[in-house]
Design an enzyme around this catalytic site. Structure first.
Site, PDB file in Angstrom:
ATOM      1  N   HIS B 245      53.622 -18.349 -26.566  1.00  0.00           N
ATOM      2  CA  HIS B 245      52.909 -19.499 -27.126  1.00  0.00           C
ATOM      3  C   HIS B 245      51.554 -19.126 -27.741  1.00  0.00           C
ATOM      4  CE1 HIS B 245      51.578 -20.660 -22.727  1.00  0.00           C
ATOM      5  NE2 HIS B 245      51.356 -19.405 -22.984  1.00  0.00           N
ATOM      6  N   ASN B 246      51.283 -19.761 -28.851  1.00  0.00           N
ATOM      7  CA  ASN B 246      49.999 -19.645 -29.550  1.00  0.00           C
ATOM      8  C   ASN B 246      49.720 -18.262 -30.124  1.00  0.00           C
ATOM      9  OD1 ASN B 246      49.466 -21.883 -27.139  1.00  0.00           O
ATOM     10  ND2 ASN B 246      48.719 -22.447 -29.168  1.00  0.00           N
TER      11      ASN B 246
END
Lengths: 346, 346, 346
Positions: B245-246
């Protein structure tokens, strides 16, 4: 797990099927297979590793499959065989609940293109998709949600579990087992670089799997760029394995979980790659090579034997001190050589 | 694999499409593309690497695509180009059998929610599922069994192969290629720890893929915790890759098979990550970094260049002796320093 | 990504749900959750890490969730909690757009075998397949294209996203979350070797997942050979993880992306395995062990603590010089010992 569909056998039947010698009452019936320490009075068990010999005297099993040399120590009926581990493999297949579940026919929700050629007793599960030009041999099982791309051929007795993807133009031999989530024939990773960007090279080759190949869950075997990616007979591939385009794997080799093989590398016959091993591209690995877990191979290997790289885990405190020295290794070696020279010159 | 659907071209047509110079009979027709050593009289081939020059004199190909400097050595018709590898990429796409197979329309077994917005010539395969709020651009192909979650947008010309999963709220640019088994937008791995147990952090961000992104078989790109996971334009991702994520990946970077990138790490533009490379979380990798296969990067990199870690495989006997010394490395370095001091003091 | 379906709350409601203390106007309404630096006037944000304190004075958020000790520095309304990161986890779940989307019922294209037992409010998505003998607890969600094999039981409140495969005879506890592309219960990798070839050992065990288990995208957990593969309660497994047959993972352990665990290894409770970690087979890892990213563990670990292996990346030029010395390490150590002996004897 369920034992509802497992069959029952008399010891006599099992001895005959396994080619084993029976000692004890052949009419006794067993309905399960379990480990020496967990088997109950309805089960048969086996002893294939001396480390478990200590559990033999107290086993509650109805019978034990073991080597003739250990029959005397067995407190219950036994089946003796020279290779009891091979006997266990045969027993395990007799007790496999999937065997009795086959239900030939095409589920009404499956989508089968016109002109697809189906052998006898083919089973196509719900929501499966079979594209044009596919040929499935006798007894092939296609699990729920699996997709077979155009012009692919799959040999007799092969089983695709649920949600398997076989892309177009792939050839699979007989008795293959493809586990859920695996993908055979996705594009290889090929691009020409020009003007600061990537230009795709269409992957025009296919994938050819020999007979008796097994591919684990979520593994991927990419199609070739021009020629085919080739997986030999009796090659066993575990879960989460990645095989790049134009790789060749020789017969009877086995690849453990998370192995990655880069493009165009050739692995010989009877090779064993441990979990997480990585092979660089364009290498040749000869027959009979074993590589231990998580090793990186960047050069071809021309001699059979065992190969390794890396360093095993230690406490983080110890590791920090040593890992920092790794970056000084060349400098340390030079200082050592200087000291030696100084000593010699004295 | 099958060549049934591959098209045929005259050499004249090919020269024109590639912007190449033709030497030989332009009316000659070729129906396949193969390597120098395997091409037959119906095929065109190419020479892009001097290592294969030795195969040129004996090629049986109808024509060879090569650099003008090698035209004289070519025994048959040739097409000359400054960058023959780029020319091969273009040729490969002309011979791609998937091109002619597109069949716009929605298969009757596909499930498409009310209000989904479809561009022109969209093809939705059997057993596919398109949830509410989805928008698909012109010419998008959704393969059999693929699922597109609610509110996702996919740009014109993108192709999802079979059994692809794109979760809700994902944005994908134009001309993306998503291979079978890949998952775009599964939850990132986020938990708060309290009272000896884990408390899930719902992953409320999405995933944004730029234009011309390719994602390999069985790869996963997780959705962001709050903001989005961002994949730039022309980023190429091989099979079995994990992007947490991210993460942010800059334009034109390429990630080979089995790469893993931990949360919130930013990779620059024009980076190349070799197979099995691991990047720790919260790092910044600047533009133009290349990391060799199976290296572990635990610190940010601020200078373009090539980076590596690990040690290559050797025979297990040799490795055992050296690996055990690794655990003594700090002690060895201290002993060396002691000797040096002793020598100096003399 | 879309915010179309996200709910709105007053600060008063949020304070009550989180058990937080409110400072400011409780009637103010927020409809989103964002980071300190990105939150707008409709959003609530949080401060859980002192590194982000610098963004607090300029936040445009309607309210900030933070520790009581930082309330004074907050320029806007705030909710205070002793563990604001835990509060963020609770907030994130309140703003999860998937929550409101549940639509109990079985989609008409799903295939559900006769006799399957469904709890209350079960949702079965399009193209899903539920085989005979399955039991699904109250509120279970089965995503589009997911397949659940015969005789599997899934506890109340569990969610399978799209294209998940759970094989036959698997037991899954309550509130499990299985992400797209994961496979639970594929065959373990077991073969007897005889006569130069492999003989399959049918994998007769199952997989048992405890309560509150999460499994990431494209991860695989293989079924046991005889007994079951056992995953404890509150075990969190990231994407691209491979867990082999008969592995046991203790309660509350977490495995980051790309971890691979070989057969029969037992991992204790409260363990943390970093990304890409590999554990050999038949090991015992005690409770409270943390292994850093990409380490290889080949021996059992009996003391809690942090463990590591490998060497971090450096410039390729530096690495080449040091890596070649690694192969000389044993020889270097012997030369050092010889020098020491020479010095002593003086």
């Amino acid at each position: 797990m369920t034992h509802a569909h497992t069959p029952a056998f008399t010891l006599e039947e099992l001895a005959e099927r396994l080619g084993a010698t029976l000692i004890g009452d052949g009419r006794r019936r067993v309905s399960g297979l379990a480990t020496l320490s967990e088997a109950g009075p309805e089960d048969i068990t086996f002893l294939a590793n001396r480390a478990y010999l200590k559990y033999l005297p107290e086993t509650r099993a109805a019978a034990v499959l073991l080597h003739p040399g250990q029959a005397e120590e067995c407190p219950t009926a036994c089946l003796t065989l020279e290779n009891p581990y091979l006997g266990y493999a045969a027993l395990s297949r007799l007790f496999d609940p999937l065997i009795g579940r086959q239900a030939p026919g095409t589920h009404p929700t499956a989508v089968v293109a016109d002109g697809v050629v189906l052998g006898r007793d083919v089973e196509i599960g719900p929501q499966a998709v079979i594209e044009a030009g596919v040929e499935l041999g006798d007894g092939v099982v296609v699990g729920p949600g699996s997709v077979i791309g155009a012009d692919t051929r799959i040999g007799a007795g092969s089983r695709l579990h649920a949600n398997v993807t076989v892309c177009h133009g792939v050839v699979i031999g007989e008795r293959a087992i493809l586990h859920s989530g695996c993908v055979i024939g996705g594009d290889g990773f090929g691009f020409a670089h020009d003007g600061g960007r990537w230009h795709k090279i269409a992957q025009l080759g296919g994938v050819v799997l020999g007979d008796d190949v097994e591919v684990g869950s979520c593994s991927s075997i990419d199609r070739g760029a021009l020629g085919d990616t080739l997986i030999g007979n009796d090659v066993k591939i575990d879960s989460q394995v990645q095989i790049a385009h134009n790789v060749q794997i020789g017969d009877h080799s086995a690849l453990a979980g998370c192995v990655g093989i880069a493009g165009s590398t050739k692995v010989g016959q009877h090779c064993l790659l441990g979990g997480g091993v990585g092979l660089s591209g364009h290498l040749t690995i000869c027959d009979g090579v074993q590589v231990t877990g998580m090793s990186l191979v960047t050069n071809s290997i021309h001699e059979p034997g065992v190969y390794s790289s890396g360093t095993g885990a230690m406490s983080n405190a110890q590791w920090r001190k040593n890992a920092v020295r790794f970056k000084q290794l060349d400098a340390l070696a030079k200082r050592l050589a200087r000291l030696e020279k100084a000593q010699e010159s004295r």
